[in-house]
Scaffold this motif. Structure first.
Motif, mmCIF file in Angstrom:
data_model
loop_
_atom_site.group_PDB
_atom_site.id
_atom_site.type_symbol
_atom_site.label_atom_id
_atom_site.label_comp_id
_atom_site.label_asym_id
_atom_site.label_seq_id
_atom_site.Cartn_x
_atom_site.Cartn_y
_atom_site.Cartn_z
ATOM 1 N N UNK A 219 55.358 49.650 15.736
ATOM 2 C CA UNK A 219 56.705 49.983 16.205
ATOM 3 C C UNK A 219 56.966 49.430 17.606
ATOM 4 N N UNK A 220 55.926 49.483 18.444
ATOM 5 C CA UNK A 220 56.097 49.016 19.820
ATOM 6 C C UNK A 220 56.370 47.519 19.864
ATOM 7 N N UNK A 221 55.562 46.725 19.152
ATOM 8 C CA UNK A 221 55.666 45.269 19.310
ATOM 9 C C UNK A 221 56.737 44.644 18.430
ATOM 10 N N UNK A 222 57.260 45.370 17.447
ATOM 11 C CA UNK A 222 58.309 44.800 16.597
ATOM 12 C C UNK A 222 59.653 45.500 16.766
ATOM 13 N N UNK A 223 59.686 46.589 17.537
ATOM 14 C CA UNK A 223 60.910 47.367 17.661
ATOM 15 C C UNK A 223 61.905 46.782 18.653
ATOM 16 N N UNK A 224 63.131 47.263 18.561
ATOM 17 C CA UNK A 224 64.208 46.748 19.400
ATOM 18 C C UNK A 224 64.016 47.092 20.869
ATOM 19 N N UNK B 34 49.461 41.688 16.733
ATOM 20 C CA UNK B 34 49.303 42.859 15.869
ATOM 21 C C UNK B 34 48.595 42.492 14.558
ATOM 22 N N UNK B 35 49.059 41.436 13.915
ATOM 23 C CA UNK B 35 48.501 41.054 12.607
ATOM 24 C C UNK B 35 47.029 40.666 12.729
ATOM 25 N N UNK B 36 46.685 39.915 13.760
ATOM 26 C CA UNK B 36 45.287 39.487 13.919
ATOM 27 C C UNK B 36 44.379 40.679 14.192
ATOM 28 N N UNK C 12 47.592 45.062 23.022
ATOM 29 C CA UNK C 12 48.365 45.992 22.212
ATOM 30 C C UNK C 12 48.536 47.335 22.918
ATOM 31 N N UNK C 13 47.470 47.823 23.543
ATOM 32 C CA UNK C 13 47.593 49.079 24.289
ATOM 33 C C UNK C 13 48.581 48.932 25.445
#
Length: 633
Positions: free
Chosen positions: A580-585, A602-604, A616-617
């Motif tokens: 949600x954090x890295x793909x959200x608006x 995220x995917x890797x 990511x954190x």
């Protein structure tokens, strides 16, 4: 320990709204739940939230001199106030209280701005002198206690212990500072004196700020102290150990003065164990000690804490925290007011929460790694420096730079085996290399994440500039002393002290740090490096000085740290929050980051092909900051 706040009109005598002043003061009520106080006069408002620790009956604030012309709001402790009282009395000053707060008032009357030179402790205070039409702000030498301030669009000045005091003022404009974002994604925190918002500032450690009505519109902070590394003390190892034990005893004894229950954190590491052992020798009663353990043995030091507790028969409390204890993200974002990426803030919050059930004041071992040369990165840096010294930069840069560019990245490997990182560091000068090792995301990683528009906003700025400025002021070219100095100015203040202050004050707990006594640090800065790192052993002096007092396993075991299993969290229970954090608006709407690169991280990580726990954190915590900013706007 307390929270302070205030408003000042540098140019006139406009009145401030009492309701507004109370509102911005109460936003930090967690710092001082015992009482509050306000003082308003034309052009000035002072606010205080009190956690009662010393002089419980007469220590309320704001506090005044005899005729009310001097007023102060103060956060912290002056440990030598009992020594200053007789000196001030001999100068004719009478005391109505037993509080260290009144000592500052009298010290100002006696010595003016030079009073800070006489204060030994942790402090942030604002003092108003009506006769001189002067507002004087000061922060302690090591930045243990915070002070934030800003100029508002109408020219008035607002200050507070926490940034939330500033942002609670309706006239403050919350515009994110691009340079602060760069600092965060490099260092994991926003380095002093910058704040995440433009026009807001942190008063640097060991600085004062003087505002005079009718004076300069925006005066600059002025330094009053600095640590100077000479490394020239000829003392023998045995004498240094004996002197350290005596200095530590004095520092601890000063910090055991309290009119409320007092104890200590006991992690099982060298630093906190040394503090507890020293306390036990000073206290006729069992020392109250508090520890937390983890249900994963890879992160659990509680058995070592138990050894020390049993040796000194302390009143020991232990609580086990699950390694799935990640439900504090939004709470921490509110407490820290800025993006803050040190994941050890989670267990720090929990140990403060646990300690507050039993004591109001806790001594800690913070500062030991910086002062005694305990970090593994210090030994790594010195090893790299030895190689750098053998070849000129003009040779190292092309050779090792090329090797660093072609060698595969191996973040999963132990630090000594990450050849790519080592090659990159060998291609740099000393300050660049240390910044490289301290960066959560290195320069090329940050560049890949930032949008072209954001890169343009940065205008070539890099967080390396923070390190370079401090290195220029360090007054030493000794490799170890230089990076210790940089750590005192950056990591210690921006990360360690910030983490402990917010986590402890969230629970109205006062934490005192004997290893951050400035007189102890001044002495340690005179010692040759062999007393700090000897034969590859960090904290050599402290460990050998404590051999008669602590178990060998506590002193010489591998350092574990106060860490949490981020990588597995972000592939498991925190995976959805990270997605949600890295793909959200909210995050993408800032226009700061490349959407496709965030998704790739995220995917890797989820696929297990790369460990991207650190970035990511950082994005999870940055998004949590943005979320909190929305709810408090």
């Amino acid at each position: 320990m307390c929270g302070i706040a205030g408003l000042f009109d540098p140019q006139g005598l406009r009145p401030f709204d009492p309701a507004l002043m109370r509102r911005i003061n109460d936003v930090q009520s967690h710092r001082g739940p015992d009482s509050d106080g306000l003082h308003l006069e034309p052009g000035l408002a002072l606010g205080h939230r009190r956690l009662s620790v010393i002089d419980l009956s007469t220590g309320d604030q704001p506090q005044f001199n005899d005729d009310g012309s001097v007023a102060i709001v103060f956060n912290g402790e002056i440990y030598n106030y009992r020594q200053l009282m007789p000196e001030l009395q001999s100068l004719g000053y009478r005391f109505r209280t037993r509080s260290d707060t009144e000592v500052i008032v009298r010290a100002w009357e006696a010595w003016g701005p030079a009073c800070v030179q006489r204060l030994r402790g942790m402090f942030a205070f604002a003092l108003w002198d009506r006769r001189q039409q002067t507002l004087f702000l000061a922060r302690d030498r090591l930045g243990v206690k915070p002070m934030h301030y800003a100029w508002l669009p109408d020219g008035s000045f607002v200050f507070g212990s926490e940034l939330k005091v500033i942002t609670a003022h309706p006239a403050f404009e919350r515009r994110i500072d691009p340079l602060a974002v760069e600092d965060y994604f490099s260092l994991g925190y926003v380095a002093d004196p910058r704040c995440i918002y433009q026009n807001a500032h942190k008063l640097p450690s060991a600085h004062t700020l003087t505002l005079r009505r009718g004076g300069p519109a925006r005066p600059e902070p002025v330094p009053y102290w600095d640590v100077r590394f000479t490394n020239d003390n000829p003392i023998s190892a045995a004498d240094a150990q004996a002197e350290l034990r005596e200095r530590l005893r004095e520092s601890v004894e000063l910090r055991m003065i309290a009119d409320v229950p007092l104890g200590a954190f006991l992690s099982g590491g060298v630093d906190s164990s040394a503090v507890v052992a020293t306390m036990a020798g000073l206290s006729p009663q069992p020392v109250h000690t508090c520890a937390i353990g983890f249900d994963d043995p890879k992160f659990n030091e509680s058995d070592f804490a138990k050894q020390v507790a049993e040796r000194y028969r302390t009143d020991h409390r232990l609580e086990i925290v699950g390694t799935d204890d990640f439900g504090l993200i939004d709470r921490l974002a509110w407490l820290y007011d800025e993006p803050f990426a040190d994941s050890s803030a989670l267990p720090t919050y929990r140990v403060c929460e646990m300690a507050r059930k039993h004591v109001t004041v806790a001594l800690s071992g913070d500062g030991g790694d910086e002062s005694f040369g305990g970090y593994r990165r210090y030994r790594m840096h010195l090893g790299e420096e030895a190689l750098r010294s053998r070849l000129p930069l003009g040779v190292r840069r092309p050779v090792f730079g090329a090797l660093g560019s072609i060698y595969p990245k191996a973040d999963w490997a132990p630090r000594p085996l990450r050849a790519k990182t080592t090659f990159q560091a060998l291609a740099m000068d000393s300050v660049q290399a240390y910044h490289h090792s301290m960066s959560h995301l290195r320069a090329e990683q940050r560049a890949a994440l930032y949008t072209p528009a954001f890169q343009q906003q940065l205008g070539g700025y890099s967080s390396l500039d923070v390190f370079a400025q401090h290195a220029e002021a360090a007054g030493t070219d000794d490799p170890l002393a230089l990076i210790q100095y940089i750590d005192y100015k950056t990591w210690l203040v921006g990360d360690i002290n910030t983490k402990v202050d917010r986590a402890s004050m969230a629970h109205s707990l006062e934490v005192r740090e004997p290893l951050l006594d400035h007189e102890l640090i001044e002495w340690l800065a005179t010692l040759p490096n062999r007393h700090k790192i000897d034969g590859g052993e960090g904290k050599a002096l402290l460990k050998r000085a404590m051999e008669p007092m602590l178990p060998h396993d506590v002193l010489y075991r591998p350092k574990m740290g106060f860490s949490v299993p981020l990588a597995s969290w972000l592939r498991g229970p925190l995976a959805e929050r990270a997605r949600e954090a890295v793909t959200g608006d909210r995050l993408l709407g800032t226009g700061l980051f490349q959407p496709e690169r965030l998704r790739q991280l995220y995917d890797q990580h989820q696929a297990g092909t790369s460990d991207h726990a650190t970035p990511l954190w950082m994005f999870v915590m940055f998004e949590a900051f943005l979320r909190q900013a929305e709810t408090t706007a």
